[in-house]
Motif scaffolding. Structure first.
Motif, mmCIF file in Angstrom:
data_model
loop_
_atom_site.group_PDB
_atom_site.id
_atom_site.type_symbol
_atom_site.label_atom_id
_atom_site.label_comp_id
_atom_site.label_asym_id
_atom_site.label_seq_id
_atom_site.Cartn_x
_atom_site.Cartn_y
_atom_site.Cartn_z
ATOM 1 N N PRO A 22 0.774 -1.409 -0.059
ATOM 2 C CA PRO A 22 -0.143 0.037 0.058
ATOM 3 C C PRO A 22 0.818 1.119 0.141
ATOM 4 C CG PRO A 22 0.069 -1.134 2.358
ATOM 5 C CD PRO A 22 0.733 -2.014 1.274
ATOM 6 N N ASP A 23 1.912 1.307 0.403
ATOM 7 C CA ASP A 23 2.800 2.590 0.548
ATOM 8 C C ASP A 23 3.296 2.865 -0.762
ATOM 9 O OD1 ASP A 23 2.647 2.605 3.432
ATOM 10 O OD2 ASP A 23 4.513 1.568 3.654
ATOM 11 N N SER A 24 3.589 1.945 -1.607
ATOM 12 C CA SER A 24 4.070 2.134 -2.837
ATOM 13 C C SER A 24 2.936 2.759 -3.727
ATOM 14 C CB SER A 24 4.497 0.955 -3.675
ATOM 15 O OG SER A 24 4.633 1.281 -4.978
ATOM 16 N N ARG A 33 -7.669 -1.227 -3.252
ATOM 17 C CA ARG A 33 -9.267 -1.602 -3.256
ATOM 18 C C ARG A 33 -9.158 -3.119 -3.132
ATOM 19 N NH1 ARG A 33 -12.277 2.698 -3.663
ATOM 20 N NH2 ARG A 33 -11.680 4.850 -5.021
ATOM 21 N N VAL A 34 -10.285 -3.532 -2.612
ATOM 22 C CA VAL A 34 -10.497 -4.888 -2.891
ATOM 23 C C VAL A 34 -11.318 -5.224 -3.848
ATOM 24 C CG1 VAL A 34 -11.340 -6.954 -1.627
ATOM 25 C CG2 VAL A 34 -10.140 -5.285 -0.328
ATOM 26 N N GLY A 35 -11.106 -6.125 -4.747
ATOM 27 C CA GLY A 35 -12.081 -6.726 -5.863
ATOM 28 C C GLY A 35 -11.641 -6.044 -7.113
ATOM 29 N N THR A 36 -12.478 -5.084 -7.086
ATOM 30 C CA THR A 36 -12.474 -4.075 -8.649
ATOM 31 C C THR A 36 -12.295 -2.593 -8.283
ATOM 32 O OG1 THR A 36 -14.675 -3.882 -8.779
ATOM 33 C CG2 THR A 36 -13.785 -6.026 -9.686
ATOM 34 N N VAL A 38 -13.309 1.020 -9.102
ATOM 35 C CA VAL A 38 -14.404 1.864 -9.257
ATOM 36 C C VAL A 38 -14.583 2.568 -10.696
ATOM 37 C CG1 VAL A 38 -14.819 2.265 -6.906
ATOM 38 C CG2 VAL A 38 -13.678 3.790 -8.028
ATOM 39 N N SER A 39 -15.812 3.213 -11.072
ATOM 40 C CA SER A 39 -15.748 3.743 -12.268
ATOM 41 C C SER A 39 -14.910 5.088 -12.250
ATOM 42 C CB SER A 39 -17.082 4.167 -12.527
ATOM 43 O OG SER A 39 -17.352 4.750 -13.692
ATOM 44 N N GLY A 40 -14.192 5.150 -13.301
ATOM 45 C CA GLY A 40 -13.288 6.428 -13.591
ATOM 46 C C GLY A 40 -11.942 6.088 -13.113
ATOM 47 N N GLU A 41 -11.698 4.756 -12.540
ATOM 48 C CA GLU A 41 -10.078 4.434 -12.230
ATOM 49 C C GLU A 41 -9.738 3.035 -12.989
ATOM 50 O OE1 GLU A 41 -10.398 5.281 -7.591
ATOM 51 O OE2 GLU A 41 -10.621 3.206 -8.095
ATOM 52 N N TYR A 42 -8.364 2.978 -13.161
ATOM 53 C CA TYR A 42 -7.810 1.641 -13.912
ATOM 54 C C TYR A 42 -6.850 0.883 -12.784
ATOM 55 C CZ TYR A 42 -3.615 4.747 -14.276
ATOM 56 O OH TYR A 42 -2.274 5.448 -14.016
ATOM 57 N N LEU A 43 -6.524 0.057 -13.225
ATOM 58 C CA LEU A 43 -5.506 -0.882 -12.389
ATOM 59 C C LEU A 43 -4.079 -0.640 -12.704
ATOM 60 C CD1 LEU A 43 -5.035 -3.213 -10.535
ATOM 61 C CD2 LEU A 43 -5.071 -4.665 -12.403
ATOM 62 N N ALA A 44 -3.366 0.120 -11.988
ATOM 63 C CA ALA A 44 -2.231 0.457 -12.030
ATOM 64 C C ALA A 44 -1.168 -0.742 -11.584
ATOM 65 C CB ALA A 44 -1.798 1.786 -11.238
ATOM 66 N N GLN A 45 -1.434 -1.271 -10.432
ATOM 67 C CA GLN A 45 -0.628 -2.246 -9.896
ATOM 68 C C GLN A 45 -1.314 -3.062 -8.959
ATOM 69 O OE1 GLN A 45 2.759 0.316 -8.710
ATOM 70 N NE2 GLN A 45 1.792 -0.148 -6.403
ATOM 71 N N TYR A 46 -0.788 -3.999 -8.309
ATOM 72 C CA TYR A 46 -1.328 -4.852 -7.063
ATOM 73 C C TYR A 46 -0.771 -4.338 -5.648
ATOM 74 C CZ TYR A 46 -3.514 -7.749 -10.434
ATOM 75 O OH TYR A 46 -4.233 -8.475 -11.300
ATOM 76 N N CYS A 47 -1.633 -3.915 -4.829
ATOM 77 C CA CYS A 47 -1.122 -3.818 -3.410
ATOM 78 C C CYS A 47 -0.589 -5.013 -2.866
ATOM 79 C CB CYS A 47 -2.008 -3.217 -2.640
ATOM 80 S SG CYS A 47 -2.617 -1.254 -3.182
ATOM 81 N N PHE A 48 -1.460 -6.044 -3.084
ATOM 82 C CA PHE A 48 -1.330 -7.418 -2.654
ATOM 83 C C PHE A 48 -1.970 -8.360 -3.532
ATOM 84 C CE2 PHE A 48 -0.879 -5.246 1.499
ATOM 85 C CZ PHE A 48 0.326 -5.730 1.925
ATOM 86 N N GLU A 49 -1.331 -8.804 -4.481
ATOM 87 C CA GLU A 49 -1.925 -9.635 -5.510
ATOM 88 C C GLU A 49 -2.308 -11.080 -5.107
ATOM 89 O OE1 GLU A 49 0.372 -11.836 -9.242
ATOM 90 O OE2 GLU A 49 0.564 -9.913 -9.544
ATOM 91 N N PRO A 50 -3.625 -11.463 -5.676
ATOM 92 C CA PRO A 50 -4.225 -10.809 -6.653
ATOM 93 C C PRO A 50 -5.440 -10.375 -6.210
ATOM 94 C CG PRO A 50 -4.953 -13.087 -6.519
ATOM 95 C CD PRO A 50 -3.756 -12.955 -5.581
ATOM 96 N N ILE A 51 -5.927 -10.072 -4.916
ATOM 97 C CA ILE A 51 -6.830 -9.696 -4.431
ATOM 98 C C ILE A 51 -7.302 -8.134 -4.032
ATOM 99 C CG2 ILE A 51 -8.413 -9.839 -2.246
ATOM 100 C CD1 ILE A 51 -6.883 -12.531 -1.736
#
Length: 65
Positions: A22-24, A33-36, A38-51
């Motif tokens: 989470p710090d990064s 965020r857990v799961g997905t 929200v609208s207007g956002e994209y997946l940049a990386q994982y805090c804790f993959e894959p959840i």
């Protein structure tokens, strides 16, 4: 025995794949965020993959002077 299992799960989550923590994510302007995302956002990386995902806004925020 239970503590050993919890330590193993935590270690697995932090060492798996592209997990940065989470710090990064927060340092680079994202939110964990857990799961997905929200609208207007994209997946940049994982805090804790894959959840737990690191989501960032599609449009950068601008500040006026």
């Amino acid at each position: 025995m239970g503590i050993l299992v919890l330590v193993f799960i935590f270690f697995s989550l932090t060492q798996h794949g592209d997990a940065h923590g989470p710090d990064s994510c927060n340092h680079r302007g994202g939110l964990c965020r857990v799961g997905t995302c929200v609208s207007g956002e994209y997946l940049a990386q994982y805090c804790f993959e894959p959840i737990i995902l690191c989501c960032k806004n599609l449009s950068p925020t601008t500040t006026e002077s």
